[in-house]
Design a protein around this motif. Structure first.
Motif, PDB file in Angstrom:
ATOM      1  N   ARG A 250       0.834  -1.203   0.000  1.00  0.00           N
ATOM      2  CA  ARG A 250       0.000   0.000   0.000  1.00  0.00           C
ATOM      3  C   ARG A 250       0.869   1.253   0.000  1.00  0.00           C
ATOM      4  O   ARG A 250       0.525   2.267  -0.594  1.00  0.00           O
ATOM      5  CB  ARG A 250      -0.919  -0.009   1.226  1.00  0.00           C
TER       6      ARG A 250
ATOM      7  N   LEU B 239       0.721   4.300  -2.518  1.00  0.00           N
ATOM      8  CA  LEU B 239       0.486   5.636  -1.971  1.00  0.00           C
ATOM      9  C   LEU B 239       1.496   6.632  -2.539  1.00  0.00           C
ATOM     10  O   LEU B 239       1.136   7.718  -2.996  1.00  0.00           O
ATOM     11  CB  LEU B 239       0.607   5.573  -0.450  1.00  0.00           C
TER      12      LEU B 239
ATOM     13  N   THR C 160       0.687   8.550   5.014  1.00  0.00           N
ATOM     14  CA  THR C 160      -0.640   8.782   4.429  1.00  0.00           C
ATOM     15  C   THR C 160      -1.128  10.187   4.768  1.00  0.00           C
ATOM     16  O   THR C 160      -1.631  10.915   3.901  1.00  0.00           O
ATOM     17  CB  THR C 160      -1.646   7.742   4.959  1.00  0.00           C
TER      18      THR C 160
END
Lengths: 230, 419
Positions: free
Chosen positions: A168, A172, A216
């Motif tokens: 991920r 990202l 994030t």
């Protein structure tokens, strides 16, 4: 960072006989440090290790950035650390050196190597200048260092490394690369916002869950969005 | 009023620094300014970053405005507020309507440089909720204090509305505060002269000097239009208080060195990137402009010609007496300066000069080499963000600062080479 500065970085590891940074795809020698004579030429080592890395990629099916390959030669332990899809670092330790201690040294060195890693020779290579913190104000050394491109990292994640097992973080950063303003500086901005070293951000697979959350949040800040469409 | 302000100008020709009312002034474009502020916020978060930037502006603006009203002889609050608004616009920062009394009040802003510039550059693709005009905010607090002879730091200001979030205009609230007094320190001409070493010549001085004279003459006529905006060379231009940049970067560096040391390397790298962007957009924009063609002639694309032009521009814009020590086309550039507006501040004001943030001189070295070798100048160069991004992605240049005036060396010296 110049080669002497690289040498200064690794010289303090006394059981280290030699250390090379090589470009994974071409086997080109990027930086080198030697303590005394070596029985093989660095260029030969570099090419051979690059071939070894390619073989490993063929076997494993992906080039996991943080892999270690250990070779035991007479009197010397050779450890190859893949630090990105484009860079390998080869450490030659005295055979008496324990593997655990060697790995600890390797981790410490790799964390400081951001500015010295070769950039992949791909059409999407990006690079921007950067500056290292003054290490020795007394000597008045304040050498700005070339940083591997922040975007090169995320480009690497898509162009050269298959995103494995739900990487991920790779996705990202790939999204950031595609959407950030001043994209060539985006990863530096993530580093500054999160306080995470660039070396870690270049190997997003190494991010812990908490670090991933930090990254994030940083990507959201940079893009000015509440949610990311990932 | 403009003539009155002009009388407060001082040019240190031997070191190519410009002072207005005793404060160093430099010319920067919106690309640099936005990137600079963004880097402060990246380091500390938007809220703390904005507070630090506002504080930096407050300190720099107080010193500047205090000097200006004294030099001009403005005595009444009305005169002083009008003077502050006039000089703000003349410097290209937009328009401020300073409806403030002794205790504070509301300041309305139009085309404020940072909000206006952000909207121009990013408004079509990014959203933003944090106000952008910290410089105008700190300036408003300082203007109020100077107008009413109040202690520096006795008023605070907050930007309540900003066009970056879709508001129709910008408004800044000024009010009293019990916060700690501020110390409006900054570089002044006398201390700069005392600390700087004697100037020295570099290569091609015979070509650089007349260009600098021509540029200075041209720039002396450049001022904000009716909106307080300077649109020139493809960018939004400001004459800016150098102390603002230096206070903000030094204050941020002090904080992150303690609280987030892992971010220091990225912070320095981003300031250097700001310097590269400045050279590309501002120097490049000028070199590609009709005004440059009128002054020097059409660019031929000769790398040496570009380097000479950039060094002349740095001098004319108040960055310091940059000089060419060595230039080998496509290989190497060595630039020196007795000091830059950053290193002089570090030497005189910073608590820890050797660790000063720096960036403009070093980063510009990369930008100059990009302009000299990566831009197609004929028939006409298109200096825009797309080209900059392309050059940045494939940047073949690396730079080393071999001497640092801030750190105690006798000069600033950088070496740019191929990687």
């Amino acid at each position: 960072m110049t080669n002497p500065e690289f040498a200064a970085l690794v010289r303090t590891i006394e059981p280290l006989r030699a250390c090379f940074i090589i470009e994974a795809s071409s086997g080109a020698l990027h930086r080198e440090f030697r303590r005394g004579a070596l029985t093989v030429e660095p260029d030969v080592v570099a090419r051979a290790v690059a071939g070894l890395a390619r073989a490993q990629t063929d076997i494993v099916g992906s080039s996991e950035p943080a892999t270690l390959t250990t070779l035991e030669w007479p009197g010397v332990t050779v450890i190859v650390r893949s630090v990105s899809a484009s860079a390998l670092v080869v450490f030659f330790f005295d055979a008496e050196m324990s593997l655990g201690l060697a790995r600890m040294h390797i981790t410490n060195v790799v964390d400081q190597l951001d500015a010295q890693l070769p950039v992949a020779h791909a059409p999407t290579v990006r690079a921007i200048p950067a500056v290292s913190p003054r290490r020795d104000p007394v000597a008045k050394v304040d050498a700005p260092e070339p940083e591997p491109a922040p975007a090169a990292k995320s480009t690497r994640a898509t162009a050269e490394l298959p995103v494995v097992g739900g990487s991920r973080a790779g996705k990202l950063l790939e999204y950031l690369d595609g959407n950030a303003p001043d994209t060539h500086a985006a990863l530096l901005r993530v580093s500054l916002q999160t306080g995470l070293p660039l070396s870690l951000l270049k190997t997003p697979e190494r991010l812990s869950g908490e670090e991933f959350d930090q990254v994030t949040a940083s990507v959201r800040r940079i893009l000015g969005v509440e949610q990311l469409p990932l | 009023m403009a003539n009155t302000i002009d009388s407060a100008r001082l040019h240190l020709s031997e070191h190519q620094f410009d002072f207005l009312a005793g404060s160093p002034v430099v010319v920067h474009c919106h690309h640099f300014n936005l990137f600079w502020d963004q880097t402060m916020d990246d380091a500390l978060g938007e809220e703390v970053g904005r507070r630090i930037r506002t504080h930096a502006s407050h300190k720099a603006s107080y010193k500047f405005l205090r000097g200006l009203v004294d030099e001009v002889g403005a005595t009444s609050p009305v005169e002083r507020l009008r003077l502050a608004a006039t000089v703000f616009s003349a410097m290209g920062h937009g328009k401020l309507h300073l409806a403030v009394g002794r205790s504070g009040g509301l300041v309305r802003g139009e085309q404020l440089h940072y909000g206006f510039g952000w909207s121009e550059k990013y408004g079509g693709r990014l959203s933003r909720s944090e106000p952008a005009d910290a410089f105008a905010t700190g300036f408003s607090a300082a203007a109020t204090e100077v107008a009413y002879n109040l202690d520096p730091g006795s008023r605070r200001a907050t930007e309540e509305r900003c066009i970056v979030d879709g508001s129709a205009g910008c408004s800044i609230r000024v009010s009293g505060t019990d916060a700690e007094p501020i110390l409006p320190l900054g570089v002044d001409p006398q201390s700069a002269k005392e600390v700087l070493p004697p100037p020295f010549d570099g290569l091609h001085e015979d070509q650089i000097a007349p260009i600098v004279s021509g540029l200075r003459e041209f720039l002396s006529g450049v001022a904000g239009d009716d909106r307080g905006v300077i649109e020139a060379f493809g960018v939004l231009v400001t004459a800016h208080l150098a102390d603002y940049y230096n206070h903000s970067a030094n204050d941020v560096l002090d904080i992150i060195a303690k609280d987030k040391p892992a971010g220091v390397q990225a912070f320095r790298a981003l300031l250097l990137e700001a310097g590269t962007a400045c050279a590309f957009h501002t120097f490049g924009g000028v070199l590609a402009s009709p005004e440059w063609e009128g002054l020097v002639g059409p660019p031929t694309g000769d790398p040496l010609e570009v380097v000479i032009g950039c060094v002349a521009l740095a001098r004319a814009l108040g960055f310091g007496r940059w000089a060419i020590e060595e230039f080998a086309p496509d290989e190497r550039l060595v630039m020196t300066s007795p000091g830059t507006y950053e290193s002089v501040f570090s030497r005189l004001i910073s608590a820890n000069a050797a660790e000063g943030p720096g960036g403009i001189f070093v980063g510009a070295g990369i930008g100059i080499m990009q302009l000299a070798h990566g831009v197609g100048w004929k028939p006409r160069a298109n200096i825009d963000s797309e080209l900059y991004l392309n050059l940045a992605r494939n940047n073949p240049w690396t730079v080393t600062q071999e001497s640092s005036f801030a750190a105690g060396d006798v000069l600033d010296r950088i070496v740019v080479t191929r990687r």
